[in-house]
Write a protein that holds these residues in place. Structure first.
Motif, PDB file in Angstrom:
ATOM      1  N   PHE A   1       8.176 -10.320  20.303  1.00 30.20           N
ATOM      2  CA  PHE A   1       6.890  -9.770  20.769  1.00 30.20           C
ATOM      3  C   PHE A   1       5.919 -10.917  21.091  1.00 30.20           C
ATOM      4  CE2 PHE A   1       5.934  -5.120  19.553  1.00 30.20           C
ATOM      5  CZ  PHE A   1       7.228  -4.712  19.783  1.00 30.20           C
TER       6      PHE A   1
ATOM      7  N   TRP B   1       9.653   3.147  37.448  1.00 29.97           N
ATOM      8  CA  TRP B   1       8.811   2.752  36.305  1.00 29.97           C
ATOM      9  C   TRP B   1       8.161   1.395  36.572  1.00 29.97           C
ATOM     10  CZ3 TRP B   1      13.380   3.641  32.403  1.00 29.97           C
ATOM     11  CH2 TRP B   1      13.578   5.029  32.228  1.00 29.97           C
TER      12      TRP B   1
ATOM     13  N   ASP C   1       4.540  -8.243  32.570  1.00 30.39           N
ATOM     14  CA  ASP C   1       4.675  -7.091  31.675  1.00 30.39           C
ATOM     15  C   ASP C   1       6.093  -6.529  31.722  1.00 30.39           C
ATOM     16  OD1 ASP C   1       2.061  -7.402  30.986  1.00 30.39           O
ATOM     17  OD2 ASP C   1       1.297  -5.825  32.310  1.00 30.39           O
TER      18      ASP C   1
ATOM     19  N   TRP D   1       8.485  -9.041  30.025  1.00 29.14           N
ATOM     20  CA  TRP D   1       8.330  -8.981  28.563  1.00 29.14           C
ATOM     21  C   TRP D   1       9.104  -7.788  28.017  1.00 29.14           C
ATOM     22  CZ3 TRP D   1       6.708  -5.471  24.952  1.00 29.14           C
ATOM     23  CH2 TRP D   1       6.398  -5.951  23.673  1.00 29.14           C
ATOM     24  N   ALA D   2       8.936  -6.642  28.664  1.00 28.20           N
ATOM     25  CA  ALA D   2       9.630  -5.442  28.184  1.00 28.20           C
ATOM     26  C   ALA D   2      11.146  -5.635  28.255  1.00 28.20           C
ATOM     27  CB  ALA D   2       9.202  -4.227  29.001  1.00 28.20           C
TER      28      ALA D   2
ATOM     29  N   ARG E   1      -2.503  -3.609  28.644  1.00 22.68           N
ATOM     30  CA  ARG E   1      -1.232  -4.190  29.067  1.00 22.68           C
ATOM     31  C   ARG E   1      -0.171  -4.050  27.985  1.00 22.68           C
ATOM     32  NH1 ARG E   1      -1.724  -9.902  31.808  1.00 22.68           N
ATOM     33  NH2 ARG E   1       0.498  -9.472  32.060  1.00 22.68           N
ATOM     34  N   PHE E   2      -0.599  -4.204  26.760  1.00 26.53           N
ATOM     35  CA  PHE E   2       0.363  -4.053  25.668  1.00 26.53           C
ATOM     36  C   PHE E   2       0.958  -2.641  25.696  1.00 26.53           C
ATOM     37  CE2 PHE E   2       1.378  -3.076  21.159  1.00 26.53           C
ATOM     38  CZ  PHE E   2       2.396  -3.995  21.005  1.00 26.53           C
TER      39      PHE E   2
ATOM     40  N   GLU F   1       1.150  -0.665  28.263  1.00 26.76           N
ATOM     41  CA  GLU F   1       2.013  -0.534  29.437  1.00 26.76           C
ATOM     42  C   GLU F   1       3.409  -1.113  29.143  1.00 26.76           C
ATOM     43  OE1 GLU F   1       0.916   0.386  33.577  1.00 26.76           O
ATOM     44  OE2 GLU F   1      -0.040  -1.531  33.157  1.00 26.76           O
ATOM     45  N   ARG F   2       3.395  -2.242  28.497  1.00 29.34           N
ATOM     46  CA  ARG F   2       4.660  -2.876  28.131  1.00 29.34           C
ATOM     47  C   ARG F   2       5.465  -1.976  27.189  1.00 29.34           C
ATOM     48  NH1 ARG F   2       3.191  -9.223  26.879  1.00 29.34           N
ATOM     49  NH2 ARG F   2       2.594  -9.749  29.005  1.00 29.34           N
ATOM     50  N   MET F   3       4.753  -1.415  26.206  1.00 31.90           N
ATOM     51  CA  MET F   3       5.467  -0.603  25.219  1.00 31.90           C
ATOM     52  C   MET F   3       6.037   0.663  25.857  1.00 31.90           C
ATOM     53  SD  MET F   3       5.538  -2.406  22.559  1.00 31.90           S
ATOM     54  CE  MET F   3       6.384  -1.248  21.495  1.00 31.90           C
TER      55      MET F   3
ATOM     56  N   LEU G   1       7.122   1.008  28.963  1.00 32.40           N
ATOM     57  CA  LEU G   1       8.343   0.631  29.681  1.00 32.40           C
ATOM     58  C   LEU G   1       9.464   0.297  28.699  1.00 32.40           C
ATOM     59  CD1 LEU G   1       9.887   0.045  32.277  1.00 32.40           C
ATOM     60  CD2 LEU G   1       8.919  -2.263  32.275  1.00 32.40           C
ATOM     61  N   LEU G   2       9.120  -0.453  27.664  1.00 32.56           N
ATOM     62  CA  LEU G   2      10.119  -0.824  26.675  1.00 32.56           C
ATOM     63  C   LEU G   2      10.740   0.427  26.057  1.00 32.56           C
ATOM     64  CD1 LEU G   2      11.646  -2.747  24.856  1.00 32.56           C
ATOM     65  CD2 LEU G   2       9.611  -3.014  23.444  1.00 32.56           C
TER      66      LEU G   2
ATOM     67  N   ARG H   1      10.972   3.404  27.252  1.00 29.17           N
ATOM     68  CA  ARG H   1      11.838   4.095  28.221  1.00 29.17           C
ATOM     69  C   ARG H   1      13.181   3.391  28.354  1.00 29.17           C
ATOM     70  NH1 ARG H   1       7.332   5.157  32.979  1.00 29.17           N
ATOM     71  NH2 ARG H   1       6.917   7.316  32.440  1.00 29.17           N
TER      72      ARG H   1
ATOM     73  N   GLU I   1       5.711  -2.582  15.919  1.00 27.49           N
ATOM     74  CA  GLU I   1       4.488  -2.179  16.591  1.00 27.49           C
ATOM     75  C   GLU I   1       3.465  -1.658  15.580  1.00 27.49           C
ATOM     76  OE1 GLU I   1       5.204   0.922  19.379  1.00 27.49           O
ATOM     77  OE2 GLU I   1       3.126   0.995  20.067  1.00 27.49           O
TER      78      GLU I   1
END
Lengths: 582, 424
Positions: free
Chosen positions: A498, A549, A567, A570-571, B198-199, B201-203, B205-206, B208, B233
């Protein structure tokens, strides 16, 4: 060649063979037919030409045949082969210790030749990648021989760099494995790279000689012979056939060995000089240089160097303790490298490296108490490895090109029982997903983000990496030099992915960074940019839904595509699909 | 994202969260204030404050020189026994514990068979002997899984291992893996530098991507990963992380526990339990005294004595000792016979463990060994029995059955029988 025609021909052939092998009931033969369809290409698995010729292809065929037989016997339907991209990612990770770059990936995926897999393996084992190959296997063998914390302990006598240098040199030139082991067991010289008479191999034993060389004994047995005898120092093994006397007979080979401490300047030990000295035993008679051990009832027993091979053959040395007359450690090195244990233990270790599990669990605890899942295959591999001249690269070729290695990691309805978590013996009918090692993650992040192109020298890069790795290992500080790794699937690992510095660097959008290059490449559409990230992290393009997405994120960040890509990137780096080998 | 819980003021939670977003450290000072105010409300929060603090003596301590001394025997060694606040004697090098023994109980009749570090560590943590086909849960994972239900407001990991790595969660899954920290409670990579939108948004996508991969039928590994991501998280945004800040304790309190890793570890354990963590394991290693057992113990025992006695007294002062069980043990004891190097080797046949607090009887010693310490003369107790007793002392029922992945039913604590004479 046309795979389709091939498939049909071989199916018929194999079904007949299958029926001849005694499967007479209708249910079984139908089952076997399903098994064949699931297995996909069974090129010539029972072809009359597959005699014991030593070509890579023939050896792979014989591995496959034994694996197919086990699927058939256990009525398991294997998962279909995985995609080219996934296979490519596996091979890079398992051979070089990192994921492929986009370029490397696309070279393989785009290759139309039927023997592309062989060509890729040959390429990775060729001179073009020899430094990377040596780096990865040096890391692996360093961790095996001295542990992740070896050389970083307080008052350590192990020189980690010395160990690495020796291994790097050996692996770079694909030194035969028996020679490598011979050198590790019999090594003499100093532990530190620029010291006089340097021999990095001595670092294997440098810290294992304390307390009557119990560690040297136990680790030699475990690492090179695949047997765990640690507990037999005090009593007969509860499960395997080793007796207390055998532990001490093996131990007696190490009693001429001394690690002389060398000092430079202050009082700290700078390095050691591993040597052999005449040994006279506690009773002071070098002609009868015995050692003593205590039975549990307190009885003291004298014994001498005797080696028990895997078939029970016992070789006794002369009892003489003069090094000039009997060099016990050299004799041991000869006996171990000629033993029945050596090749079998090594192939089991390597199979476990590539397939996630060995033929026994654990792979280095073999013996009558631990029946292997594929005994015939294990013996075949061991013998063939020995016949190849203990060629490690050749062994890698056989395993990687075997059919078991190319299976998808997805279950199908015919192999849900093939799950190591169920405690069943592995059938290798699917690839077992598992976490990347910390070392592999580190190298992969560097590769995926081109951060490996930094200007700092190799020594500095190694030091950075070692420091980063240290956060995940804890030494227990017991006489077994045990250590724990807190990397796999833990919250600290997740926190590192993270927020860690390494990930910050990997997701940087600074000029020259991977993300900056992708986002500023005017030739790429948004879709192509997204695909670049997916290929770099996951060795595949984005699916339609994933593209949607990701595109949503880009559209929402109209001012900065780089931020949006950051972003997404990172994901991707945080997904299970990235961190797992699958 | 779980930010608030029913028991906490939403304003405070949000304010704290906003500080994260501003880029402050996740263990910012206000968190500590908040924990203190929670303590003021202790009665309200205290629905179930049961917990276990496991003091793990890595390497196998010479209990014959500590809790079950054999003066006058050839195996006895040079140390002298001293009187304690209970009707029993312990080693002269444990003078502070001697004043706390009326809170504690000694089991002098431990008798086990695993005298190898790896096997012993596994067996004493799980109640099961190692088996290549199944990994069993340790004390930490079991207690975390059982008591977690009573801590719906707990946002930090339910099983924390201080100064060591303990044993994994086995078939209970990585969600109950030990969260390992050093004795200073420092945790790496807590600082989140991404702005909230942004965090999130990242989460999204992650999440999914994780679900997609899980849906492809590749077994448990992808699922386990997703669980850990969720836990991470939650932890990142929790003000409960303040409990790790052991240096926020008053100086005199830190001094009482001792300026040592084990001292800080024990103090940290108390803070974590106070914040709602059901199980903390603190490791003190270095007991593998094959050589110079006695000179080693002369330096090791005072460190242990100070920290352990401070913990017992502190828990008692705070009224927590009736809820919190303490378990002190290692993988085995050491040979009564003193070897040629003035050391003692591994010995599992007759040794001692120490318990206290929660539902334990206080101030007693259970069981007896022979005059030279080589045999247990009363009913021998196993790891299973000890585990059953400890679980019972914190109210975990013993009729729980687990089903391992291959469908085999498995009794909690391997079906061990609680040691009745230890339970109040």
């Amino acid at each position: 060649m046309s795979p389709k025609i091939h498939l049909i021909r071989n199916d018929e052939h194999s079904v007949l063979c299958g029926l001849k092998r005694g499967k007479t009931s209708l249910r079984c033969s139908v089952f076997f037919l399903r098994f064949i369809l699931g297995a996909g290409l069974l090129w010539g698995c029972f072809s009359p030409t597959s005699a014991d010729t030593g070509t890579t292809e023939n050896i792979v065929e014989q591995i496959n045949r034994r694996i197919y037989e086990s699927w058939q016997e256990n009525e398991v339907i294997p998962s279909p082969p995985c995609s080219d991209g996934k296979w490519c990612r596996r091979v890079y990770l398992d051979v070089l210790g990192r994921i492929p770059s986009i370029k490397e990936l696309n070279e393989f995926v785009g290759d139309r030749s039927p023997d592309k897999k062989t060509r890729l393996v040959n390429l990775l084992l060729s001179d073009r990648y020899d430094q990377e190959y040596a780096r990865n296997w040096t890391t692996i063998w360093t961790n095996i021989l001295i542990g992740r914390s070896g050389g970083t302990e307080r008052r350590t006598r192990t020189n980690r760099d010395g160990m690495r240098q020796y291994l790097h040199e050996s692996l770079l030139h694909n030194k035969p494995y028996n020679q490598l082991v011979y050198e590790l067991i019999s090594a003499r010289g100093t532990s530190k790279p620029d010291a006089d008479n340097f021999n990095g191999a001595v670092n294997f034993l440098a810290m294992k000689l304390d307390e009557e060389a119990v560690q040297a004994t136990a680790k030699t047995a475990q690492l090179f012979m695949g047997i765990r005898v640690q507990c037999t120092q005090c009593h007969p093994h509860p499960f395997n056939s080793w007796k207390q006397n055998q532990f001490w007979e093996l131990n007696a080979f190490f009693r001429q060995t001394v690690a002389l401490r060398r000092f430079e300047g202050g009082r700290d030990i700078a390095y050691i000089d591993l040597q052999n000295q005449d040994y006279q035993g506690p009773t002071g008679d070098p002609q009868e240089a015995e050692i003593f051990y205590d039975k549990r009832n307190g009885e003291r027993i004298a014994t001498y160097p005797i080696f028990t091979d895997s078939d029970g053959t016992r070789t006794e040395l002369e009892r003489n303790g003069f090094v000039d007359e009997v060099n016990r450690r050299e004799e041991l090195a000869k006996l171990v490298t000629k033993s029945g244990y050596l090749p079998v233990a090594l192939v089991n270790r390597m199979w476990s490296h590539f397939l996630g599990l060995g033929f026994t669990k654990p792979f280095d605890d073999m013996g009558p108490h631990n029946h292997p899942s594929h005994p015939e295959l294990l013996q075949f591999l061991g013998k063939t490895f020995r016949d190849s001249g203990h060629d490690l690269k050749e062994l890698i070729r056989w395993i990687v090109l075997s059919d078991a290695y190319s299976r998808s990691s997805r279950f199908n309805s015919g192999n849900i029982e093939d799950d190591p978590l169920l405690g069943n013996p592995p059938m290798f009918s699917r690839y077992y997903p598992r976490q990347m090692l910390a070392e592999e993650l580190y190298e992969s992040l560097l590769k995926a983000t081109k951060a490996d192109k930094t200007k700092s020298n190799v020594a500095q890069q190694n030091e950075d990496k070692e420091r980063w790795l240290r956060q995940f290992s804890t030494a227990f500080g017991t006489d077994e030099n045990d250590e724990a790794n807190t990397f796999n699937g833990t919250i600290p690992q997740s926190l590192m992915l993270f927020n860690g510095d390494l990930v910050k660097r990997a997701t940087s959008t600074a000029p020259g960074s991977f993300l900056e290059q992708v986002s500023n490449d005017g030739n790429l559409s948004n879709t192509e940019k997204i695909n670049r990230l997916f290929e770099a992290a996951l060795a595949r393009k984005a699916s339609r839904q994933e593209r949607k997405w990701a595109t949503t994120i880009i559209l929402r960040n109209r001012e900065s595509v780089a931020d949006a890509l950051q972003d997404i990137w990172w994901a991707l780096l945080n997904t299970n699909e990235f961190i797992l080998k699958h | 994202m779980t930010l608030s819980s029913p028991k906490r003021s939403p304003e405070m939670a949000r304010r704290h969260f906003l500080q994260h977003l501003a880029g402050s450290s996740a263990i910012a000072a206000p968190a500590w204030t908040l924990i203190s105010s929670l303590q003021a409300n202790a009665t309200e929060v205290r629905k179930n404050k049961k917990a276990l603090i496991l003091l793990w003596m890595g390497g196998g301590p010479a209990t014959i020189d500590m809790w079950d001394m054999k003066p006058g025997s050839t195996t006895g060694g040079p140390f002298r026994p001293i009187a304690t606040s209970a009707d029993l004697q312990i080693c002269e090098h444990l003078p502070l514990m001697a004043k706390q023994m009326h809170h504690m109980a000694i089991v002098r009749s431990m008798s086990t068979r695993e005298a190898d570090h790896t096997r012993g560590r596994y067996y004493m943590h799980t109640g099961f002997v190692p088996n290549p086909n199944v990994e069993h849960p340790s004390y930490g994972a079991l207690v975390a899984q059982q008591l977690e239900q009573t801590r719906s407001d707990l946002e930090i990991p339910p099983f924390i291992s201080v100064g060591g790595s303990s044993i994994g969660p086995g078939f209970l899954g990585m969600a109950y893996a030990p969260f390992a920290v050093d004795s200073n409670g420092r945790i790496r990579n807590l600082k989140m530098e991404t702005e909230q939108s942004r965090f999130q948004e990242r989460m999204v996508l992650l999440d999914r991507m994780e679900s997609r991969f899980i849906g492809q039928g590749r077994g448990d590994a992808p699922k386990e990963h997703a669980k850990i991501v969720k836990k991470t998280e939650r932890l990142l945004t929790s003000e409960q992380m303040g409990a790790f800040q052991v240096t926020q304790e008053p100086e005199n309190m830190q001094e009482t526990y001792g300026n040592t890793d084990f001292g800080r570890g024990c103090l940290l354990a108390r803070r974590l339990v106070e914040a709602g963590v059901p199980i903390v394991e603190v490791e003190l290693g270095g007991w593998d005294t094959h050589n110079n057992n006695f000179t080693s113990l002369e330096t090791k025992l005072p460190e242990m004595d100070q920290a352990m006695s401070a913990l017992v007294a502190d828990l008692n002062d705070r009224g927590m000792l009736d809820d919190v069980a303490i378990l002190w043990l290692g993988e085995f004891g050491r040979t009564p016979r003193i070897n040629g190097n003035a050391g003692r080797d591994h010995w599992a046949r007759s040794w001692s463990a120490v318990v206290g607090g929660a539902g334990f009887k206080r101030g007693i010693a259970v069981g007896r060994t022979s005059q030279d310490g080589t045999e247990v003369e009363t009913t021998p107790y196993s790891s299973e029995d000890l585990m059953a007793t400890v679980l019972k002392s914190i109210g975990i029922p013993l009729d729980i059955r687990f089903t391992s992945a291959n469908g085999r039913p498995m009794k909690i604590a391997a079906g061990g029988r609680p040691i009745d004479e230890l339970l109040a």
